[in-house]
Motif scaffolding. Structure first.
Motif, short mmCIF file in Angstrom:
data_model
loop_
_atom_site.label_atom_id
_atom_site.label_comp_id
_atom_site.label_asym_id
_atom_site.label_seq_id
_atom_site.Cartn_x
_atom_site.Cartn_y
_atom_site.Cartn_z
N CYS A 1 17.92 -69.15 96.21
CA CYS A 1 18.18 -70.15 95.18
C CYS A 1 19.22 -71.16 95.66
N ALA A 2 18.98 -72.43 95.37
CA ALA A 2 19.87 -73.50 95.81
C ALA A 2 21.12 -73.64 94.95
N ALA A 3 21.19 -72.94 93.84
CA ALA A 3 22.38 -73.01 92.98
C ALA A 3 23.56 -72.38 93.71
N ARG B 1 13.29 -75.17 94.57
CA ARG B 1 14.62 -74.91 95.10
C ARG B 1 15.37 -73.84 94.33
N TYR B 2 14.96 -73.58 93.09
CA TYR B 2 15.73 -72.68 92.23
C TYR B 2 14.89 -71.46 91.84
N CYS B 3 15.60 -70.36 91.63
CA CYS B 3 14.95 -69.10 91.28
C CYS B 3 14.39 -69.14 89.86
N ASP B 4 13.65 -68.10 89.53
CA ASP B 4 13.07 -67.98 88.19
C ASP B 4 13.86 -67.03 87.32
N THR B 5 14.95 -66.49 87.83
CA THR B 5 15.64 -65.43 87.09
C THR B 5 16.64 -65.94 86.08
N GLY B 6 17.11 -67.15 86.25
CA GLY B 6 18.10 -67.69 85.32
C GLY B 6 17.75 -69.11 84.98
N ASN B 7 18.74 -69.86 84.64
CA ASN B 7 18.55 -71.27 84.33
C ASN B 7 19.15 -72.14 85.41
N CYS B 8 19.05 -71.69 86.63
CA CYS B 8 19.71 -72.39 87.74
C CYS B 8 19.26 -73.84 87.86
N GLY B 9 17.97 -74.08 87.79
CA GLY B 9 17.45 -75.44 87.90
C GLY B 9 17.93 -76.31 86.76
#
Length: 182
Positions: free
Chosen positions: A139-141, A158-166
């Motif tokens: 994840c890019a976060a 660029r961002y994972c699906d597990t949180g709200n990183c994007g």
């Protein structure tokens, strides 16, 4: 390049399993955590529900994380071959539930960790063959170390699906733009 449906599912499940150990903690600490994971990512075949099954799935999780650290196809191929050998693969075609004919690489009575590992190995195998290991990302976060598989057409995830990183990154960028305009 697009991948077969079962390859995409296997890679997504592998990433989801790896992400059960994240910056927020370990969601596989208990049997209930594994049951919750299996509810989201069902696997055909038997589930024993015992502590040994939980331990072996947790060990597999560490092995799978290594795929996101490998630097080249030779290293990834070695990981795939070792995982396939350890999972006692025995490929066969299967048609069940709502799924048409697809490949299973372990028998339904094989231990759960072996079934998960074999399916993941087949997904990684396709990435090696397609020279597409770049689709395995972290994840890019800045505050997230979860992994992802970029199956987008333009390789832009660029961002994972597990949180709200994007979402958090987009809000932060928006606020930064607003500050410079003010």
């Amino acid at each position: 390049m697009s991948f077969a449906h079962d390859t995409e599912i296997a890679l997504g499940e592998a990433a989801a399993l790896v992400n059960t150990l994240s910056d927020d903690g370990d969601s596989l600490e208990t049997r209930a955590g594994l049951d919750a994971f299996l509810a989201r990512h069902p696997f055909s075949g038997q589930v024993t529900g015992d502590e040994e099954e939980l331990r072996t799935v947790r060990r597999l999780r560490e092995r799978l994380r290594a795929f996101w650290s490998v630097d080249d196809r030779d290293g990834a191929a070695a990981l795939v071959n070792a995982l396939l050998a350890d999972c006692a693969t025995s490929p066969y075609l299967s048609k069940h539930d709502a799924f048409d004919w697809h490949l299973h690489v372990t028998r339904p009575e094989a231990p759960l960790a072996m079934r998960i590992g074999a399916e993941a190995a087949m997904g990684f195998l396709d990435l090696v063959r397609a020279d597409a290991l770049g689709r395995l990302r972290t994840c890019a976060a800045d505050d997230c170390s979860d992994v992802l598989v970029d199956l987008s057409r333009n390789h832009s995830k660029r961002y994972c699906d597990t949180g709200n990183c994007g979402n958090r990154a987009n809000v932060a960028a928006y606020r930064a733009r607003k500050r410079t305009l003010a």
